[in-house]
Design an enzyme around this catalytic site. Structure first.
Site, PDB file in Angstrom:
ATOM      1  N   ILE A  81       0.461  -0.898   0.198  1.00 10.23           N
ATOM      2  CA  ILE A  81       0.099  -0.206   0.185  1.00 10.23           C
ATOM      3  C   ILE A  81       0.905   0.938  -0.029  1.00 10.23           C
ATOM      4  CG2 ILE A  81      -1.618   1.020   1.663  1.00 10.23           C
ATOM      5  CD1 ILE A  81      -2.631  -1.273  -0.062  1.00 10.23           C
ATOM      6  N   ASN A  98       0.570   4.648  -0.740  1.00  9.32           N
ATOM      7  CA  ASN A  98      -0.723   5.581   0.690  1.00  9.32           C
ATOM      8  C   ASN A  98      -1.675   4.841   1.023  1.00  9.32           C
ATOM      9  OD1 ASN A  98      -1.621   7.792   1.177  1.00  9.32           O
ATOM     10  ND2 ASN A  98      -1.685   9.072  -0.704  1.00  9.32           N
ATOM     11  N   GLU A 144     -10.714  -1.068  -8.390  1.00 10.81           N
ATOM     12  CA  GLU A 144     -12.468  -1.101  -8.262  1.00 10.81           C
ATOM     13  C   GLU A 144     -12.175  -3.223  -7.617  1.00 10.81           C
ATOM     14  OE1 GLU A 144     -12.509  -1.874 -13.391  1.00 10.81           O
ATOM     15  OE2 GLU A 144     -10.389  -2.450 -12.414  1.00 10.81           O
TER      16      GLU A 144
END
Ligand code: MOS
Length: 748
Positions: A621, A623, A697
């Protein structure tokens, strides 16, 4: 290690209105185009009377099929597969209600709209074929393309799926229906076009500036290098701005014809028809399992309004292990409906609703916990037998179950009540293919101590701009404030070189960030070389010059790069590099386990979201702030399909009867709760050096199933047709629980 987190660097510009979206552009001499759309759903134009409109104040021209704009050709390549292939105003045929029949261009927007009201169109109407329910009775195989969509998948090749299902100790077969859905991004499609000789500059919100420029060049008959797309801010897209639609084509063509800058903004109602949407689908899922839950057979047969929505291929081919798999797609004959296109998690949103509902139904039939059923059917490799690069789905289940309090769930429906509210919990799995494409990034050191990081990708609200700054900062050892990220411009990273993939397929971060690392490395090497060789450099001829945190260091000297450029009278040191190709030895996907709690009112059938936890395995990850935002938005996007969204088509006219934001229901804050998002953060270093997979998504996938499964657990009512609205719950209540009904009918 705690993943980094940072608020959007463009947040202030956005909330203060300083961010310039396409429709905010005002060019000298600019005029306004207003779209006029058809009021029949099928037939042809007999006559268009524009005399009064043409005489109205301020009108410059009115383009119609009788006085069309000049286009060179329709869209080509992927766009021709996923977007509208018919050019606007091409002929007098009307294919759907809301099709563009005229473009009025006037000095002011008011004059254009006023004149549009004076146009009289006479139609010869035919009854529209707009009913999916009717069309799905007569489906056919999809067109052959070089895409994997629509190809039957049978494993083994000679599988007799019906026999395999019959041979299974426990089996279910159910049909799930998903209605049409519209992107409804906040910012409508808008374009401001201006020509300078034979070169076009167009301000047009898009997910892919390079693709948009290329597509516009195709339809306008000019070289791609003659089209400059500028799109620094995009007010939401969700697949709806991945391809080129009529508003920007018309703005460009009208600006060319009139030799004036032209602005065209589609109205909210018009967005439902002049741009794409998610087509309807009907999916039949057959699952056969042994008593221990192991899947012996999976059948997923879909009838879709458009082959863009291939839920079997997108979803079921990669969720669960089974020795017998049969996936097929048929599509309806051409209908008098606006063109279907990709929409956030195309195929996957619908597919995960069907598959993950069916898994819940199978768990009920087996008397097994839904998580346990999924764990028993864990899949290690994809259809081609490639192992997944990094998969921690089982940990998602475990961590999610703990955070959510799954152990408090009572398997029996209607077991938990709070006053008039029936409380239920449901879960679902989300899997989304991951990938990346090669792209080029430019890194530029400047005398003011700022480094620019540039690529032509788009930030449609994803946080891409911020992530580019963060990765640039860490690659160059600079504070984020000293990085100037640049995107949303087809001429980036440098004029003429363009291989940007755009913000599609949840792959932009994985595509762009490795290229930032590669170009930062190249740029640093170039800067060191510059320090050693440039006239005026204090480090000229020095040995062992190294770059560290923005400074060039050697022989007891430490010089900031800005100072070096000033001393050497150099405006910039710039380097480009491209990321390496994807390692094809593995399969890549992102994962999440969704947990949903709902409260359903016993008397009104109102189903309200009360809690939602999702645990996400999407690689590194980069951010946390924007990643959380993407997952939250994705989950709400999926829940919206479960709770309320549905494009409604009026039978006798083919009109979308709720084509506005009053009648087309979207969840508002009062319909939602804070979404608990937890990231596992296992970097997928096989996918790329930054280890990030896609998240745009993923949240959407499975969210509707988690909601519908929770509604079942609350009420004992199984809703297989989205959205899960009170009328459906109450209708089933009146006729007895869904499972009792199907038990009476027996397996289909
Ligand atoms: Mo997304 S539907 O790939 O823009």
């Amino acid at each position: 290690m705690t993943p980094p987190t940072r608020d959007r660097i463009d947040a202030r510009a956005k909330v203060t209105g300083a961010a310039t979206y396409s429709a905010d552009r005002h060019l000298p001499g600019m005029v306004y185009g207003h779209l006029v759309t058809s009021t029949i759903g099928n037939g042809r134009i007999v006559a268009i009377d524009v005399d009064r409109a043409r005489a109205a104040g301020g009108v410059l021209d009115i383009f119609t099929p009788d006085h069309p704009l000049t286009f060179a050709s329709g869209l080509k390549g992927l766009a021709a597969v996923f977007a509208e292939t018919r050019l606007p105003l091409a002929d007098r045929e009307i294919h759907y209600h809301g099709q563009i029949v005229a473009l009025v261009v006037a000095e002011t927007i008011e004059q254009a709209r006023d004149a549009a009201a004076l146009i009289k169109v006479t139609y010869e109407a035919r009854p529209p074929k707009s009913s999916f329910e009717e069309a799905k009775r007569d489906p056919a195989p999809p067109p052959v393309t070089d895409l994997p969509l629509g190809r039957p998948i049978r494993k083994p090749d000679d599988v007799d799926i019906e026999a395999a299902l019959r041979a299974s100790a426990v089996r279910i077969e159910r049909t799930y229906e998903v209605p049409p859905r519209h992107h409804n991004m906040m910012e409508p499609h808008a374009a401001v076009a201006v020509w300078e000789k034979d070169r076009l500059t167009i301000y047009s919100g898009t997910q892919g500036p390079v693709a948009h420029a290329t597509e516009l060049a195709t339809v306008l008959g000019v070289q791609p290098s003659a089209v400059h797309v500028i799109s620094p801010y995009v007010g939401g897209a969700f697949g709806g701005k991945a391809f080129t639609w009529a508003p920007s084509m018309l703005a460009a063509a009208a600006a060319r014809a009139l030799r004036r800058p032209v602005k065209v903004v589609a109205g909210r109602e018009q967005l439902f028809t002049v741009t794409g949407h998610r087509g309807a689908s009907s999916q039949t899922l057959g699952l056969g399992a042994a008593r221990d839950g192991r899947l012996n057979a999976i059948k997923h047969h879909t009838i879709s309004q458009s082959f863009v929505e291939d839920p079997g291929y997108r979803t079921t081919a990669k969720y669960y292990a089974t020795p017998n798999l049969d996936i097929r797609l048929l599509i309806t004959p051409d209908m008098n409906l606006p063109t279907a296109t990709i929409m956030r998690a195309p195929g996957d949103e619908a597919g995960s609703f069907a598959l993950e509902s069916a898994m819940d139904e199978l768990a009920v039939a087996l008397g097994m916990d839904p998580i346990e059923l999924r764990v028993r059917n864990h899949l290690e490799t994809n259809l081609e037998g490639l192992p997944y690069s990094s998969k921690h789905l089982e940990e998602c289940y475990r961590v999610g179950a703990r955070r959510f309090g799954w152990s408090r769930r009572r398997p029996r429906p209607r077991a938990v009540t709070e006053g008039d509210w029936l409380v239920g919990m449901g879960m679902a799995t989300a899997i989304l293919d991951a990938g990346r494409a090669p792209t080029t990034v430019t890194v530029t050191f400047r005398p003011n101590g700022i480094a620019t990081v540039a690529n032509a990708t788009s930030d449609a609200g994803t946080g891409m701009l911020t992530v580019m700054a963060m990765i640039g900062a860490s690659a160059l050892g600079l504070p984020v404030e000293r990085i100037k990220p640049a995107l949303g411009d087809s001429r980036l990273p440098v004029k003429g070189i363009n291989d940007s993939y755009g913000a599609v397929g949840s792959a932009a971060t994985a595509t762009v960030t490795p290229a930032i690392l590669a170009s930062a490395e190249t740029a640093i090497a170039k800067l060191v070389e510059h320090a050693v060789t440039a006239d005026g450099s204090p480090l000229r001829g020095a040995d062992g010059v190294r770059y560290e945190n923005g400074r060039l260091i050697a022989a007891g000297k430490s010089i900031p790069f800005g100072e070096l450029l000033i001393l050497t009278r150099t405006a910039e040191v710039e380097a480009q590099a491209s990321s390496a190709d994807l390692d094809q030895s593995h399969a890549y996907a992102s994962y999440a386990a969704h947990f949903c709690e709902v409260r359903v009112n016993r008397w009104t059938g109102e189903a309200r979201l009360s809690r939602f936890t999702t645990v996400v395995d999407a690689g590194a990850i980069l951010n946390t702030a924007t990643a959380r935002n993407q997952i939250t938005g994705g989950v709400l996007f999926g829940l919206a399909a479960a709770m309320c969204e549905e494009g409604r088509v009026e039978g006798d006219t083919g009109r979308i009867s709720n084509a506005n934001l009053a009648d087309y229901l979207l969840p508002v804050n009062a319909d939602t709760v804070p979404i608990d998002v937890h990231f596992l953060d296992y970097p997928d270093t096989r996918l790329s050096p930054t280890g990030a997979r896609g998240i745009g998504e993923l949240g959407t996938v499975g969210a509707a199933a988690a909601f519908a499964n929770a509604v079942y657990n609350a009420t004992g009512e199984r809703v297989r047709r989205l959205p899960v609205t009170p009328d459906k719950l109450l209708a089933q209540e009146a006729h007895g629980p869904a499972d009792a009904q199907s038990a009476r009918r027996g397996p289909k």
